[in-house]
Design an enzyme around this catalytic site. Sequence first.
Site: not given
Ligand code: G3P
Length: 218
Positions: A84
């Site tokens: 990633k």
């Molecule tokens: O891993 C990336 C993403 O899915 C993070 O989500 O909820 O932290 O905005 P969030």
Amino acid sequence: MKLFVDTGDIEEVRQAAEWGILDGVTTNPTLIAKTGKGFRETVLKICELVPGGAISAEVVATNYDDMLKEALEISSWHEQIVVKVPLIEPGIKLVTTLADKGIRTNVTLVFSVSQALMAAKAGATYISNFVGRVDDLGADGMDAVRDTVDMINTYGFDSEVLVASVRHPMHVLEAIRAGAHVATMPLSTMRMMFKHPMTDSGLTRFLDDWNKAGLSIF
Ligand code: G3P
């Protein structure tokens, strides 16, 4: 559409994997830090729990040379690992290098179709378009997803659009409608997808009727 669980928590991965419908797992530095465990051991355990699944593990350096060292190290741990990479200039250079070496990548922190174009041209395997964080700002995070899916289809790029920062089942529905290839979400959101009040009330009625009739399968 593929379903990934977005977590570094081994127990959560185990639970999602038990349903037999999990295509992969995404992690990020925040999720790994929350586990209180080592990065390598966590990622390897996740690979073991989801055989054949795509397991995203993120680099943390922000200059090309160190990002490349980290990417080569991470990808050497297991064949299921997808590196990633954040959408910054050295990140896109890194994705080009890794694509030439046949190493799969997931370009993260993508919020616009122009960023997604850079990732697709570099040969990203997945483009992680964040929706919840945009919704939090009062805009529609799904706009960029819809545009990016169109862009990928129009120009025939191989990258898959991965809807990330998913917060609720409506995001999943919209991801399906947009024709996204993957949605990643916390286990709690995945669990919500099972739920419908008519399913619960319907099952209660079936079982009440069955039991009242004194029936048995065996
Ligand atoms: O891993 C990336 C993403 O899915 C993070 O989500 O909820 O932290 O905005 P969030």
